[in-house]
Design an enzyme around this catalytic site. Sequence first.
Site, PDB file in Angstrom:
ATOM      1  N   GLY A 145       0.825  -1.202   0.000  1.00 33.30           N
ATOM      2  CA  GLY A 145       0.000   0.000   0.000  1.00 33.30           C
ATOM      3  C   GLY A 145       0.856   1.247   0.000  1.00 33.30           C
ATOM      4  O   GLY A 145       2.081   1.181   0.070  1.00 33.30           O
ATOM      5  N   ALA A 149       7.973   5.670   4.096  1.00 29.66           N
ATOM      6  CA  ALA A 149       8.492   5.381   5.427  1.00 29.66           C
ATOM      7  C   ALA A 149       8.554   6.635   6.301  1.00 29.66           C
ATOM      8  O   ALA A 149       8.157   6.611   7.472  1.00 29.66           O
ATOM      9  CB  ALA A 149       9.877   4.753   5.305  1.00 29.66           C
ATOM     10  N   LYS A 200       4.886  -2.092  -9.062  1.00 33.72           N
ATOM     11  CA  LYS A 200       4.716  -0.624  -9.025  1.00 33.72           C
ATOM     12  C   LYS A 200       6.078   0.056  -8.990  1.00 33.72           C
ATOM     13  O   LYS A 200       6.226   1.191  -9.443  1.00 33.72           O
ATOM     14  CB  LYS A 200       3.781  -0.188  -7.894  1.00 33.72           C
ATOM     15  CG  LYS A 200       4.242  -0.542  -6.493  1.00 33.72           C
ATOM     16  CD  LYS A 200       5.121   0.512  -5.860  1.00 33.72           C
ATOM     17  CE  LYS A 200       5.839  -0.068  -4.661  1.00 33.72           C
ATOM     18  NZ  LYS A 200       6.855   0.808  -4.098  1.00 33.72           N
ATOM     19  N   ASP A 258      -0.221   2.542  -4.144  1.00 30.87           N
ATOM     20  CA  ASP A 258       1.241   2.528  -3.992  1.00 30.87           C
ATOM     21  C   ASP A 258       1.931   3.114  -5.223  1.00 30.87           C
ATOM     22  O   ASP A 258       2.987   3.755  -5.124  1.00 30.87           O
ATOM     23  CB  ASP A 258       1.712   1.082  -3.743  1.00 30.87           C
ATOM     24  CG  ASP A 258       3.010   1.034  -2.941  1.00 30.87           C
ATOM     25  OD1 ASP A 258       3.586   2.111  -2.682  1.00 30.87           O
ATOM     26  OD2 ASP A 258       3.445  -0.063  -2.585  1.00 30.87           O
ATOM     27  N   ARG A 267      12.362   6.305  -4.714  1.00 32.52           N
ATOM     28  CA  ARG A 267      13.687   6.169  -5.335  1.00 32.52           C
ATOM     29  C   ARG A 267      13.577   5.708  -6.784  1.00 32.52           C
ATOM     30  O   ARG A 267      14.383   6.089  -7.627  1.00 32.52           O
ATOM     31  CB  ARG A 267      14.513   5.153  -4.528  1.00 32.52           C
ATOM     32  CG  ARG A 267      14.883   5.664  -3.167  1.00 32.52           C
ATOM     33  CD  ARG A 267      15.397   4.575  -2.265  1.00 32.52           C
ATOM     34  NE  ARG A 267      14.313   3.773  -1.705  1.00 32.52           N
ATOM     35  CZ  ARG A 267      14.421   2.984  -0.648  1.00 32.52           C
ATOM     36  NH1 ARG A 267      15.579   2.883  -0.032  1.00 32.52           N
ATOM     37  NH2 ARG A 267      13.405   2.296  -0.198  1.00 32.52           N
ATOM     38  N   ASN A 268      12.568   4.881  -7.086  1.00 34.41           N
ATOM     39  CA  ASN A 268      12.403   4.405  -8.453  1.00 34.41           C
ATOM     40  C   ASN A 268      12.003   5.540  -9.379  1.00 34.41           C
ATOM     41  O   ASN A 268      12.482   5.645 -10.500  1.00 34.41           O
ATOM     42  CB  ASN A 268      11.353   3.285  -8.480  1.00 34.41           C
ATOM     43  CG  ASN A 268      11.832   2.080  -7.695  1.00 34.41           C
ATOM     44  OD1 ASN A 268      12.646   1.312  -8.176  1.00 34.41           O
ATOM     45  ND2 ASN A 268      11.357   1.943  -6.461  1.00 34.41           N
TER      46      ASN A 268
HETATM   47  N1  LIG Z   1      10.797   3.116   2.094  1.00 33.43           N
HETATM   48  C1  LIG Z   1       9.486   2.889   1.973  1.00 33.43           C
HETATM   49  O1  LIG Z   1       8.691   3.834   1.995  1.00 33.43           O
HETATM   50  C2  LIG Z   1       8.962   1.489   1.858  1.00 33.43           C
HETATM   51  C3  LIG Z   1       7.601   1.315   1.989  1.00 33.43           C
HETATM   52  C4  LIG Z   1       7.091   0.049   1.927  1.00 33.43           C
HETATM   53  C5  LIG Z   1       7.935  -1.013   1.701  1.00 33.43           C
HETATM   54  N2  LIG Z   1       9.249  -0.824   1.520  1.00 33.43           N
HETATM   55  C6  LIG Z   1      10.071  -2.001   1.250  1.00 33.43           C
HETATM   56  O2  LIG Z   1      10.759  -2.385   2.445  1.00 33.43           O
HETATM   57  C7  LIG Z   1      12.036  -2.942   2.099  1.00 33.43           C
HETATM   58  C8  LIG Z   1      13.097  -2.156   2.832  1.00 33.43           C
HETATM   59  O3  LIG Z   1      13.067  -0.831   2.324  1.00 33.43           O
HETATM   60  P1  LIG Z   1      13.725   0.403   3.067  1.00 33.43           P
HETATM   61  O4  LIG Z   1      13.022   1.601   2.567  1.00 33.43           O
HETATM   62  O5  LIG Z   1      13.780   0.150   4.521  1.00 33.43           O
HETATM   63  O6  LIG Z   1      15.187   0.369   2.454  1.00 33.43           O
HETATM   64  P2  LIG Z   1      16.552   0.873   3.122  1.00 33.43           P
HETATM   65  O7  LIG Z   1      17.522   0.967   1.998  1.00 33.43           O
HETATM   66  O8  LIG Z   1      16.360   2.056   3.979  1.00 33.43           O
HETATM   67  O9  LIG Z   1      16.971  -0.349   4.061  1.00 33.43           O
HETATM   68  C9  LIG Z   1      17.282  -1.584   3.472  1.00 33.43           C
HETATM   69  C10 LIG Z   1      17.352  -2.653   4.537  1.00 33.43           C
HETATM   70  O10 LIG Z   1      17.698  -3.874   3.866  1.00 33.43           O
HETATM   71  C11 LIG Z   1      18.955  -4.338   4.345  1.00 33.43           C
HETATM   72  N3  LIG Z   1      19.733  -4.844   3.206  1.00 33.43           N
HETATM   73  C12 LIG Z   1      20.065  -4.171   2.078  1.00 33.43           C
HETATM   74  N4  LIG Z   1      20.804  -4.967   1.262  1.00 33.43           N
HETATM   75  C13 LIG Z   1      20.930  -6.147   1.921  1.00 33.43           C
HETATM   76  C14 LIG Z   1      21.569  -7.375   1.593  1.00 33.43           C
HETATM   77  N5  LIG Z   1      22.221  -7.542   0.444  1.00 33.43           N
HETATM   78  N6  LIG Z   1      21.499  -8.394   2.493  1.00 33.43           N
HETATM   79  C15 LIG Z   1      20.816  -8.248   3.656  1.00 33.43           C
HETATM   80  N7  LIG Z   1      20.179  -7.096   4.016  1.00 33.43           N
HETATM   81  C16 LIG Z   1      20.237  -6.073   3.147  1.00 33.43           C
HETATM   82  C17 LIG Z   1      19.644  -3.144   4.972  1.00 33.43           C
HETATM   83  O11 LIG Z   1      20.571  -3.568   5.944  1.00 33.43           O
HETATM   84  C18 LIG Z   1      18.452  -2.406   5.561  1.00 33.43           C
HETATM   85  O12 LIG Z   1      18.074  -2.969   6.794  1.00 33.43           O
HETATM   86  C19 LIG Z   1      12.167  -2.820   0.593  1.00 33.43           C
HETATM   87  O13 LIG Z   1      11.883  -4.057  -0.026  1.00 33.43           O
HETATM   88  C20 LIG Z   1      11.131  -1.771   0.226  1.00 33.43           C
HETATM   89  O14 LIG Z   1      10.609  -1.924  -1.079  1.00 33.43           O
HETATM   90  C21 LIG Z   1       9.798   0.397   1.631  1.00 33.43           C
END
Ligand SMILES: NC(=O)c1ccc[n+]([C@@H]2O[C@H](COP(=O)([O-])OP(=O)(O)OC[C@H]3O[C@@H](n4cnc5c(N)ncnc54)[C@H](O)[C@@H]3O)[C@@H](O)[C@H]2O)c1
Length: 349
Positions: A145, A149, A200, A258, A267-268
Amino acid sequence: MPSITVLGAGAMGSALCTPLADAGWDVRLWGTWLDDHLIDACEAGKPHPRTNEPLADGVKLYRVDDLEEALDGADVVVMSVASVGVPKITEMALPGIVKADALWLTSKGFNPDEDGKIQLLPDAIRRIAKEQGCDELPPIVAIAGPVKANECAARKPTATIFGCKDLEVAKKYARLARTENYQIEATDDEVGVEICAPMKNVYAIALGISDGLEEGTGIPHHNLKAATFTQAVREMSKLGVHLGAQPQTAYGLPGVGDLEVTGLSGRNKVYGVRIGRGEKPDEALAEMDRLEQTVEGVPAAGLARKLVDQSASDIRENLPLLAAVVKILNGTEEPIKQVIAKAVLPREP
Ligand SMILES: NC(=O)c1ccc[n+]([C@@H]2O[C@H](COP(=O)([O-])OP(=O)(O)OC[C@H]3O[C@@H](n4cnc5c(N)ncnc54)[C@H](O)[C@@H]3O)[C@@H](O)[C@H]2O)c1
């Protein structure tokens, strides 16, 4: 008070701690080997470096070596690492995941198995667990959704959706995690949620390209962007339905919702803007990497294309925008505006 361990102290993992703490959960946040600097900042009482918001009061922090302690007695485990890290973190955390009542998943992406077969993340997690000798996992709740963050961490009004094959499980956790500003729908359409979540990101690159064309030329390309948005939603629905999803899921929070928020500022989208302005896709990606900005839509585009070839080849022709994004990311010589326009403008019926 139920306890919950969030794996991944990045933007989303840390942000999710806020509604959970507000809803009364005992919240633990574990950082991977890549997260020490993020934990340092939070421990020093500074805002989280990725959201610019302070961590919610009462959240306990754990570093990479303290995983066992972080998982000890957790009622729920949340996988919140970048999709590329999901296999490794699943293996590492499996002893705790197995003992929990549920595994929640905010990570968005696809994952190939050893034979190159592309799987949705919940299926990949179940396979990885099986390979480790664990035949049964607790129910997986896919979270999706329109959730930025930083806004979630700042307690701005946010709508999200919990998807679990067992609707009663999705509803139970939706009830237990909601707060005044973080409200949760429940669905049993795990497939629909898990198709929209990575797709998305792919389509947000295309939306960013329209904005980049405007930035590069000074001429708005809003019509192109709107046609791109429409086509993106159609393709998410078409692919999802082909793979067993409910058609309406793409038109709700995981799809339209979303895509809207990701196309505004994610970022995308930012990566797409760079391409639209004229940067080469690989150079733009290298610069995003340097800025610690993971562009999950890039691997997702290639994996989605493979998924279509493997499991939905008879609708390949109905997914021209996916093909266009893949073509652009592969560095086509054709003008990118033309590539996108050909994919999204209506052709003769
Ligand atoms: N940022 C948002 O608004 C948002 C919203 C919903 C869902 N998400 C999803 O949540 C997930 C995390 O996103 P984020 O925004 O926290 O990203 P971020 O870049 O801030 O954090 C990434 C996290 O993944 C870990 N990580 C990265 N590469 C890794 C690897 N090779 N091996 C193990 N751990 C690894 C990092 O240590 C960190 O904890 C993503 O899949 C993203 O699509 C993000």
